[in-house]
Enzyme design. Structure first.
Site, mmCIF file in Angstrom:
data_model
loop_
_atom_site.group_PDB
_atom_site.id
_atom_site.type_symbol
_atom_site.label_atom_id
_atom_site.label_comp_id
_atom_site.label_asym_id
_atom_site.label_seq_id
_atom_site.Cartn_x
_atom_site.Cartn_y
_atom_site.Cartn_z
ATOM 1 N N ASP A 13 15.159 16.930 38.150
ATOM 2 C CA ASP A 13 15.105 15.723 37.315
ATOM 3 C C ASP A 13 13.861 14.879 37.569
ATOM 4 O O ASP A 13 13.883 13.652 37.436
ATOM 5 C CB ASP A 13 16.374 14.856 37.522
ATOM 6 C CG ASP A 13 17.627 15.627 37.196
ATOM 7 O OD1 ASP A 13 17.585 16.467 36.284
ATOM 8 O OD2 ASP A 13 18.653 15.388 37.862
ATOM 9 N N LYS A 16 10.320 17.054 34.376
ATOM 10 C CA LYS A 16 9.628 18.299 33.985
ATOM 11 C C LYS A 16 9.547 18.424 32.459
ATOM 12 O O LYS A 16 8.519 18.813 31.914
ATOM 13 C CB LYS A 16 10.362 19.522 34.574
ATOM 14 C CG LYS A 16 10.373 19.531 36.105
ATOM 15 C CD LYS A 16 11.184 20.667 36.661
ATOM 16 C CE LYS A 16 12.663 20.548 36.408
ATOM 17 N NZ LYS A 16 13.333 19.433 37.109
ATOM 18 N N GLY A 40 18.660 20.172 32.581
ATOM 19 C CA GLY A 40 18.702 19.229 31.470
ATOM 20 C C GLY A 40 17.333 18.594 31.413
ATOM 21 O O GLY A 40 16.985 17.786 32.263
ATOM 22 N N HIS A 41 16.507 19.013 30.463
ATOM 23 C CA HIS A 41 15.131 18.536 30.378
ATOM 24 C C HIS A 41 14.998 17.626 29.167
ATOM 25 O O HIS A 41 15.206 18.054 28.031
ATOM 26 C CB HIS A 41 14.161 19.730 30.287
ATOM 27 C CG HIS A 41 14.167 20.583 31.524
ATOM 28 N ND1 HIS A 41 13.384 21.705 31.676
ATOM 29 C CD2 HIS A 41 14.850 20.453 32.692
ATOM 30 C CE1 HIS A 41 13.608 22.230 32.880
ATOM 31 N NE2 HIS A 41 14.500 21.488 33.502
ATOM 32 N N GLN A 222 15.287 22.850 37.785
ATOM 33 C CA GLN A 222 15.688 22.342 39.110
ATOM 34 C C GLN A 222 14.446 21.910 39.912
ATOM 35 O O GLN A 222 13.486 21.464 39.323
ATOM 36 C CB GLN A 222 16.524 23.380 39.889
ATOM 37 C CG GLN A 222 17.924 23.604 39.310
ATOM 38 C CD GLN A 222 17.958 24.508 38.096
ATOM 39 O OE1 GLN A 222 17.470 25.617 38.120
ATOM 40 N NE2 GLN A 222 18.550 24.040 37.010
#
Ligand code: GDP
Ligand code: IMO
Ligand code: MG
Length: 422
Positions: A13, A16, A40-41, A222
């Site tokens: 988080d 990225k 979750g980007h 990650q």
């Protein structure tokens, strides 16, 4: 040759998605190399906000081709949901998305085992997306891959064999019969054609692209401290987010990688269980969480927050071979009167300036902090590095000097345009 790896250098988080989106402007092919829908980007463009879990964040630029590499574990249902979400926003993945035929499939029993393990054995605080159990099957050599969907009988047999195995595995937790081979086969084969249109030999595609002068961007999910080998084991994910994983997860050899961009948040966050030396339990921690909107993009969980940890960053930059840094969320520090950086740790009578690998030590260390005066200025509309407040420049320059790596990008807001090139 231009092959850039984007790698999270904390516990995920770091921003990225935002950096990949920004760099996609100058790249042709964007590739996810590991992880799955645990990622979750977030990308914010004007008023629109996209959260991508499997499709590379570069899909939002119309000129790009996107690839899901062999190192990714693919949840077919989540992928199709994401593809239709993109379609609703006018973004068509057809002809622009290729998925490795060797990517392993997340099956319903992986998610069930993920949640049963969390309840009954070691609590890691996983995302519940079946990631660990799917990689477990991959390494046990009984996994099911995207290419298996092209052979319904073979697929059915593999599901049946796996279901039998899983029933033994879960029998110690429940007497219920949790998995139904026919139901699983029916659900997956019903969407097989929709998935197989994206199937490709991505190893050849990527290597040909590089040979033909295409610029390739490899999007890690990650972060280094969640890496199965280098992270805070066992509180890690089950893949290799570090730059080495970019090669094994795509088939692009290490000598073709030209740039490794390490993403560091201007402070630290972590979701789930595990040691976190600079974690704050006071008003500053709460302030970082609320101003930084530190709630998980995948699970909505509240993220644990703390100050920047220099030994941690030195370690993650070293194992990734980071050549340039993207420093994100600097704007979240705008209203702090004092900002701290951890420069080392006290452990019993000792002073440690390296990130400890022994989890027993890591959970007992007490951080030593250097305090910086806050700049108390809104940085969110600044366009040039020279225009940043002096105190913000000092903060960045301290990091650059101590990490011995240039800070190339400074992100001062969630939107695509809120970026300063240094
Ligand atoms: P990722 O998993 O590394 O892609 O990061 P996430 O998307 O899970 O979390 C980063 C969050 O911070 C998202 O909500 C982004 O929109 C947001 N974000 C990224 N960069 C910045 C920044 O520089 N400033 C602010 N305020 N928000 C940012
Ligand atoms: P992005 O790509 C932050 C964490 C989980 C848990 C551990 C194992 O958005 O940075 P898993 O479901 O992978 O078996 O969970 O890893 N985790 C993440 N934390 N960002 C992520 O992804 C994460 N993906 C997994 O919270 O602690
Ligand atoms: Mg995220």
């Amino acid at each position: 040759m231009s092959v850039t790896v984007i790698v999270g250098c904390q516990w995920g988080d770091e921003g990225k998605g935002k950096i990949v989106d920004m760099l996609s402007n100058r790249h042709d092919v964007i590739v996810r190399y590991q992880g799955g829908a645990n990622a979750g980007h977030t990308v914010e463009i004007g008023e629109k906000k996209y959260i991508l879990h499997l499709v590379p964040s570069g899909i939002l630029w119309p000129h790009t081709t996107c690839v899901i590499g062999n190192g990714v574990v693919l949840d077919p249902i989540k992928l199709l949901e994401e593809i239709s979400m993109l379609r609703e926003h006018g973004i068509d993945c057809g002809g622009r998305l290729f998925i490795s035929e060797n990517a392993h499939l997340i099956m319903p029993y992986h998610k069930a085992i993920d949640s049963l393990s969390e309840k009954n054995t070691l609590k890691i605080g996983t995302t519940g997306r079946g990631i660990g159990p799917c990689y477990f099957d991959k390494f046990a050599r009984r996994g099911i891959r995207l290419q298996d969907l092209a052979y319904p009988e073979k697929f059915r047999q593999k599901v049946e064999d796996n279901v039998r195995e899983k029933e033994y595995q879960v029998a110690r937790f429940t007497s219920e019969k949790l998995f139904d081979t026919e139901e699983i086969v029916k659900t997956y084969l019903a969407v097989a054609d929709q998935l197989l249109v994206y199937k490709a030999n991505t190893v050849v595609y990527l290597n040909d692209s590089i040979k033909n002068g295409k610029r390739v961007l490899l999007e890690g999910a990650q972060g280094a401290l969640l890496d199965i080998d280098f992270g805070t084991y066992p509180y890690v994910t089950s893949s290799s987010p570090c730059s080495g994983g970019a090669s094994t997860g795509t088939g692009i050899s290490p000598n073709k990688i030209t740039t490794i961009n390490g993403i560091l948040k201007a402070y630290t966050t972590r979701v789930g269980e595990g040691p976190f030396p600079t974690e704050l339990f006071d008003a500053d921690g709460e302030k970082l969480r609320s101003i930084g909107r530190e709630y998980g993009a995948t699970t909505g969980r509240s993220r644990r927050c703390g100050w920047f940890d220099l030994p941690l960053a030195k370690y993650t930059l070293m194992i990734n071979g980071v050549t340039e840094i993207s420093l994100t969320k600097l704007d979240i520090l705008d209203s702090f009167e004092e900002i701290k950086i951890c420069t080392g740790y006290r452990f019993k009578e000792e002073f440690l300036d390296i990130f400890p690998s022994d989890p027993e030590v890591l959970k007992q260390v007490i951080p030593d902090y250097l305090t910086f005066p806050g700049w108390l200025t809104d940085t969110t509309a600044i366009e040039k590095f020279e225009d940043l407040p002096e105190k913000a420049k000092n903060y960045i320059s301290y990091l650059e000097q101590n990490l011995e790596t240039p800070v190339k990008y400074v992100s001062i807001g969630a939107r695509r345009d809120q970026i300063i090139i240094h």
